[in-house]
Design an enzyme around this catalytic site. Structure first.
Site, mmCIF file in Angstrom:
data_model
loop_
_atom_site.group_PDB
_atom_site.id
_atom_site.type_symbol
_atom_site.label_atom_id
_atom_site.label_comp_id
_atom_site.label_asym_id
_atom_site.label_seq_id
_atom_site.Cartn_x
_atom_site.Cartn_y
_atom_site.Cartn_z
ATOM 1 N N LYS A 1 -33.868 -24.302 15.517
ATOM 2 C CA LYS A 1 -33.659 -23.385 14.408
ATOM 3 C C LYS A 1 -33.050 -24.111 13.205
ATOM 4 C CE LYS A 1 -32.931 -19.453 17.516
ATOM 5 N NZ LYS A 1 -31.959 -18.429 17.944
ATOM 6 N N TYR B 1 -40.574 -12.462 16.532
ATOM 7 C CA TYR B 1 -39.446 -11.695 17.049
ATOM 8 C C TYR B 1 -39.750 -10.199 17.147
ATOM 9 C CZ TYR B 1 -36.456 -15.820 16.692
ATOM 10 O OH TYR B 1 -35.892 -17.059 16.866
ATOM 11 N N PHE C 1 -29.665 -6.438 14.567
ATOM 12 C CA PHE C 1 -29.562 -7.791 14.012
ATOM 13 C C PHE C 1 -30.897 -8.381 13.574
ATOM 14 C CE2 PHE C 1 -29.885 -8.197 18.650
ATOM 15 C CZ PHE C 1 -30.985 -9.058 18.782
ATOM 16 N N ARG D 1 -34.944 -23.314 29.606
ATOM 17 C CA ARG D 1 -33.878 -22.355 29.277
ATOM 18 C C ARG D 1 -32.540 -22.807 29.857
ATOM 19 N NH1 ARG D 1 -34.940 -17.905 26.435
ATOM 20 N NH2 ARG D 1 -33.368 -16.646 27.478
ATOM 21 N N THR E 1 -27.869 -17.671 25.782
ATOM 22 C CA THR E 1 -28.076 -17.266 24.393
ATOM 23 C C THR E 1 -26.758 -17.244 23.624
ATOM 24 O OG1 THR E 1 -30.005 -15.966 25.030
ATOM 25 C CG2 THR E 1 -28.995 -15.443 22.913
ATOM 26 N N ARG F 1 -26.667 -25.549 23.888
ATOM 27 C CA ARG F 1 -25.801 -24.562 23.222
ATOM 28 C C ARG F 1 -24.340 -24.749 23.608
ATOM 29 N NH1 ARG F 1 -30.220 -19.990 24.450
ATOM 30 N NH2 ARG F 1 -31.465 -20.166 22.557
ATOM 31 N N ASN G 1 -27.249 -20.445 17.260
ATOM 32 C CA ASN G 1 -27.314 -21.025 18.599
ATOM 33 C C ASN G 1 -28.344 -22.142 18.752
ATOM 34 O OD1 ASN G 1 -29.665 -19.537 18.785
ATOM 35 N ND2 ASN G 1 -29.001 -18.285 20.506
ATOM 36 N N HIS H 1 -34.464 -21.933 20.103
ATOM 37 C CA HIS H 1 -35.158 -20.816 20.748
ATOM 38 C C HIS H 1 -35.978 -21.416 21.882
ATOM 39 C CE1 HIS H 1 -37.830 -17.403 21.464
ATOM 40 N NE2 HIS H 1 -38.782 -18.323 21.534
ATOM 41 N N GLU I 1 -46.283 -17.430 22.220
ATOM 42 C CA GLU I 1 -45.563 -18.155 21.173
ATOM 43 C C GLU I 1 -46.291 -19.441 20.781
ATOM 44 O OE1 GLU I 1 -41.148 -16.431 22.311
ATOM 45 O OE2 GLU I 1 -41.659 -18.453 22.962
#
Length: 153
Positions: free
Chosen positions: A11, A51, A59, A87, A93, A104, A114, A117, A128
């Site tokens: 990100k 998203y 949010f 992950r 998250t 993270r 964070n 993704h 995706e």
């Protein structure tokens, strides 16, 4: 050998903080194969589609706005159980719930910053990847270290 692919995005906070190399290194060191990589500035519509499952969350608008704030590194990684393991490499998250040693856990504090993704399922990964990469952008090749990473069946 059953391989799968996952979509990982660094990100804007990760890009701006110079974490692209260390994040890529984590996946490479684990033994996963990089199948696609690009630096992008997606449109608002693209991010809203990405998203879409969060569109009813309070949010959502802030998330899309944040994701528009700078470039994103979009990647496809390949390997055995790469979605689940990817992950785990990223961490929870909420960075404060992430274990030290995860991306993270090592590089983030706030949920809204964070760093990465990661696809949450094989089905999500397929969607995706198709959204972020066009025809011919995901490369198929034999990883030169494959025989040193995986046992032969």
């Amino acid at each position: 050998m059953s391989n799968e692919q996952t979509f990982i995005a660094i990100k804007p906070d990760g890009v701006q903080r110079g974490l692209v190399g260390p994040i890529i290194s984590r996946f490479e060191q684990r033994g996963f194969k990089l199948a696609a990589l690009k630096l992008v500035t997606p449109s608002k519509e693209h991010l809203e589609k990405h998203y879409a499952d969060l569109s009813d969350k309070p949010f959502f608008k802030g998330l899309v706005s944040y994701m528009l704030s700078g470039p994103i590194v979009a990647m496809v990684w390949e390997g055995r159980e790469v979605v689940k393991t990817g992950r785990t490499i990223l961490g929870a998250t909420n960075p404060l719930a992430s274990a030290p040693g995860t991306i993270r856990g090592d590089y983030a504090i706030d949920v809204g910053r964070n760093v990465c993704h990661g696809s949450d399922s094989v089905e999500s990964a397929k969607k995706e990847i198709a959204l972020w990469f066009g025809q011919g952008e995901v490369i198929e090749y034999k990883h030169s270290q494959q025989d040193w990473i995986y046992e032969k069946p």
